[in-house]
Design a protein around this motif. Structure first.
Motif, PDB file in Angstrom:
ATOM      1  N   GLU A 150       0.817  -1.225   0.000  1.00  0.00           N
ATOM      2  CA  GLU A 150       0.000   0.000   0.000  1.00  0.00           C
ATOM      3  C   GLU A 150       0.846   1.268   0.000  1.00  0.00           C
ATOM      4  OE1 GLU A 150      -3.229  -0.152   2.812  1.00  0.00           O
ATOM      5  OE2 GLU A 150      -3.448  -2.323   2.620  1.00  0.00           O
ATOM      6  N   ASP A 151       2.141   1.118  -0.265  1.00  0.00           N
ATOM      7  CA  ASP A 151       3.067   2.259  -0.337  1.00  0.00           C
ATOM      8  C   ASP A 151       3.021   3.095   0.942  1.00  0.00           C
ATOM      9  OD1 ASP A 151       5.032   3.854  -1.446  1.00  0.00           O
ATOM     10  OD2 ASP A 151       3.579   5.230  -2.364  1.00  0.00           O
ATOM     11  N   LEU A 152       3.152   2.411   2.069  1.00  0.00           N
ATOM     12  CA  LEU A 152       3.183   3.064   3.377  1.00  0.00           C
ATOM     13  C   LEU A 152       4.496   2.710   4.070  1.00  0.00           C
ATOM     14  CD1 LEU A 152      -0.436   2.086   4.527  1.00  0.00           C
ATOM     15  CD2 LEU A 152       0.279   4.319   3.622  1.00  0.00           C
ATOM     16  N   ASP A 153       4.828   3.446   5.110  1.00  0.00           N
ATOM     17  CA  ASP A 153       5.970   3.091   5.947  1.00  0.00           C
ATOM     18  C   ASP A 153       5.487   2.231   7.117  1.00  0.00           C
ATOM     19  OD1 ASP A 153       7.588   4.578   4.323  1.00  0.00           O
ATOM     20  OD2 ASP A 153       8.445   5.796   5.927  1.00  0.00           O
ATOM     21  N   SER A 154       6.235   1.169   7.412  1.00  0.00           N
ATOM     22  CA  SER A 154       5.863   0.290   8.532  1.00  0.00           C
ATOM     23  C   SER A 154       6.457   0.833   9.833  1.00  0.00           C
ATOM     24  CB  SER A 154       6.356  -1.137   8.278  1.00  0.00           C
ATOM     25  OG  SER A 154       7.757  -1.159   8.047  1.00  0.00           O
ATOM     26  N   VAL A 155       5.598   0.923  10.859  1.00  0.00           N
ATOM     27  CA  VAL A 155       6.001   1.506  12.137  1.00  0.00           C
ATOM     28  C   VAL A 155       5.553   0.603  13.284  1.00  0.00           C
ATOM     29  CG1 VAL A 155       5.754   3.479  13.717  1.00  0.00           C
ATOM     30  CG2 VAL A 155       5.809   3.858  11.224  1.00  0.00           C
ATOM     31  N   VAL A 156       6.474   0.299  14.191  1.00  0.00           N
ATOM     32  CA  VAL A 156       6.117  -0.357  15.443  1.00  0.00           C
ATOM     33  C   VAL A 156       6.254   0.673  16.554  1.00  0.00           C
ATOM     34  CG1 VAL A 156       6.856  -2.015  17.206  1.00  0.00           C
ATOM     35  CG2 VAL A 156       6.689  -2.729  14.814  1.00  0.00           C
ATOM     36  N   LEU A 157       5.179   0.833  17.313  1.00  0.00           N
ATOM     37  CA  LEU A 157       5.195   1.685  18.500  1.00  0.00           C
ATOM     38  C   LEU A 157       5.247   0.771  19.719  1.00  0.00           C
ATOM     39  CD1 LEU A 157       4.949   4.409  19.965  1.00  0.00           C
ATOM     40  CD2 LEU A 157       2.453   4.200  19.744  1.00  0.00           C
ATOM     41  N   THR A 158       6.374   0.798  20.405  1.00  0.00           N
ATOM     42  CA  THR A 158       6.536  -0.011  21.607  1.00  0.00           C
ATOM     43  C   THR A 158       6.895   0.901  22.764  1.00  0.00           C
ATOM     44  OG1 THR A 158       7.530  -2.046  22.484  1.00  0.00           O
ATOM     45  CG2 THR A 158       8.984  -0.558  21.287  1.00  0.00           C
ATOM     46  N   PHE A 159       6.980   0.342  23.959  1.00  0.00           N
ATOM     47  CA  PHE A 159       7.158   1.172  25.144  1.00  0.00           C
ATOM     48  C   PHE A 159       8.268   0.633  26.036  1.00  0.00           C
ATOM     49  CE2 PHE A 159       2.682   1.137  23.859  1.00  0.00           C
ATOM     50  CZ  PHE A 159       2.526   2.475  23.547  1.00  0.00           C
ATOM     51  N   PHE A 160       8.926   1.563  26.714  1.00  0.00           N
ATOM     52  CA  PHE A 160       9.915   1.202  27.722  1.00  0.00           C
ATOM     53  C   PHE A 160       9.980   2.317  28.753  1.00  0.00           C
ATOM     54  CE2 PHE A 160      14.041   0.579  29.665  1.00  0.00           C
ATOM     55  CZ  PHE A 160      14.002  -0.771  29.909  1.00  0.00           C
ATOM     56  N   PRO A 161       9.956   1.987  30.040  1.00  0.00           N
ATOM     57  CA  PRO A 161       9.895   0.638  30.625  1.00  0.00           C
ATOM     58  C   PRO A 161       8.574  -0.073  30.304  1.00  0.00           C
ATOM     59  CG  PRO A 161      10.464   2.327  32.270  1.00  0.00           C
ATOM     60  CD  PRO A 161       9.993   3.043  31.069  1.00  0.00           C
ATOM     61  N   HIS A 162       8.544  -1.366  30.614  1.00  0.00           N
ATOM     62  CA  HIS A 162       7.310  -2.133  30.461  1.00  0.00           C
ATOM     63  C   HIS A 162       6.236  -1.489  31.342  1.00  0.00           C
ATOM     64  CE1 HIS A 162       4.433  -5.427  30.678  1.00  0.00           C
ATOM     65  NE2 HIS A 162       5.063  -6.006  29.676  1.00  0.00           N
TER      66      HIS A 162
END
Length: 310
Positions: free
Chosen positions: A44-56
């Motif tokens: 789909e011509d998009l950028d792949s992004v993972v939003l994660t967190f730290f600390p848990h």
């Protein structure tokens, strides 16, 4: 892969497809979701992004939390980097962040910061203050802010949960091969080599004493393991003992590795060891000579194992 220390540092004009999660282990269950995210981005011509967190989040919201994680945050970065992901955002999880309303989270972070056009998310995902919003709320926000919500099915999420549970349980009983099967790579420990009591030298088995950088890292059951490390660009194998050295009267848990066919000084070097298999549980021997003979048997096992490895 680009890495950002918070969502506020992400400054990319391209539209994105996003998924959210802790991704502890970055194991085979997670990889199915990440592959789906990355494939969607390409199609789909998009950028792949993972939003994660730290600390848990549990470390912040539960003061008595004794949670142990499969990966350190640096290990998680390295593993994510191998997936083909475009962007990894490691957002600081604070009590203030946890108080954001669902609307604030969607509008201020997903829409304005991440330029979201699609989100791949679990059917049971909850978010916002007190986790009071669900995927149906997210779909409504999608209509308002023009982004699509793609659900991750119960079966896929169950695969993720089962994998994480099996990995943690396997490590707790020293079952390295099961843990590695579900991880899709060898479980690892990372740290700095520090001076120990040099007990190993007295029986001709000098060891590197690994001090972990993070106390939240899950450590396998006490015992002896066959491990692999890359030292000065060379693959080196070794015997790692996790335990208190009861034969020598020890009481403090240590992580010590005797490397086969390697004798260089490793003090103060950063080291990562990968676990290949469990050899035996920790034992108390009647004498140091008996301990030495046990290590000789461990070495014999290790060398035979390695003949058929790779």
């Amino acid at each position: 892969m680009n890495i950002y220390s918070s969502a506020s540092k992400y400054n990319n004009p391209r539209a994105s497809v996003v998924t959210i999660g802790t991704f502890d282990g970055v194991h085979i269950g997670h990889n199915a979701i990440l592959n789906r995210l990355i494939t969607t981005a390409k199609n789909e011509d998009l950028d792949s992004v993972v939003l994660t967190f730290f600390p848990h989040p549990r470390m912040v919201l539960q003061t008595d939390s004794s949670i142990k994680l499969i990966n350190t945050i640096d290990e998680r970065k390295d593993l994510m980097n191998k997936t083909g992901l475009d962007h990894l955002i490691i957002h600081p999880f604070t009590k203030a962040f946890s108080r954001l309303t669902a609307l604030e989270f969607v509008k201020d972070i997903l829409v304005h910061k991440l330029n979201i056009k699609k989100i791949v998310i679990g059917y049971d995902h909850r978010f916002g203050r007190n986790r009071n919003a669900d995927i149906e709320d997210l779909k409504k926000f999608g209509l308002t802010y023009d982004f699509e919500v793609e659900e991750i099915s119960a079966q896929e999420l169950d695969d993720v949960a089962v994998s994480s549970t099996k990995i943690r349980n396997a490590l707790k009983v020293g079952d390295i091969q099961t843990a590695n099967t579900y991880l899709g790579y060898p479980f690892m420990l990372s740290g700095t080599v520090v001076k120990g009591k040099a007990i190993g030298r007295t029986i001709q088995y000098p060891t590197a004493n690994l001090e972990l950088s993070e106390d939240y890292k899950l450590v396998p059951k006490n015992g002896v393991y066959l491990v692999k490390a890359i030292i000065d660009a060379k693959t080196v194998y070794g015997l790692t003992n996790i335990g208190t050295n009861p034969t020598a009267g020890g009481t403090t848990k240590t992580i010590e590795t005797y490397f086969l066919n390697f004798s260089d000084d490793l003090y103060e070097k950063r080291l990562q060891i990968e676990f290949l298999t469990h050899i035996r549980d920790e034992e108390t021997f009647k004498s140091m000579d008996a301990l030495k003979k046990a290590i000789q048997r461990d070495e014999y096992f290790a060398r035979n194992f390695l003949k058929n490895y790779e």
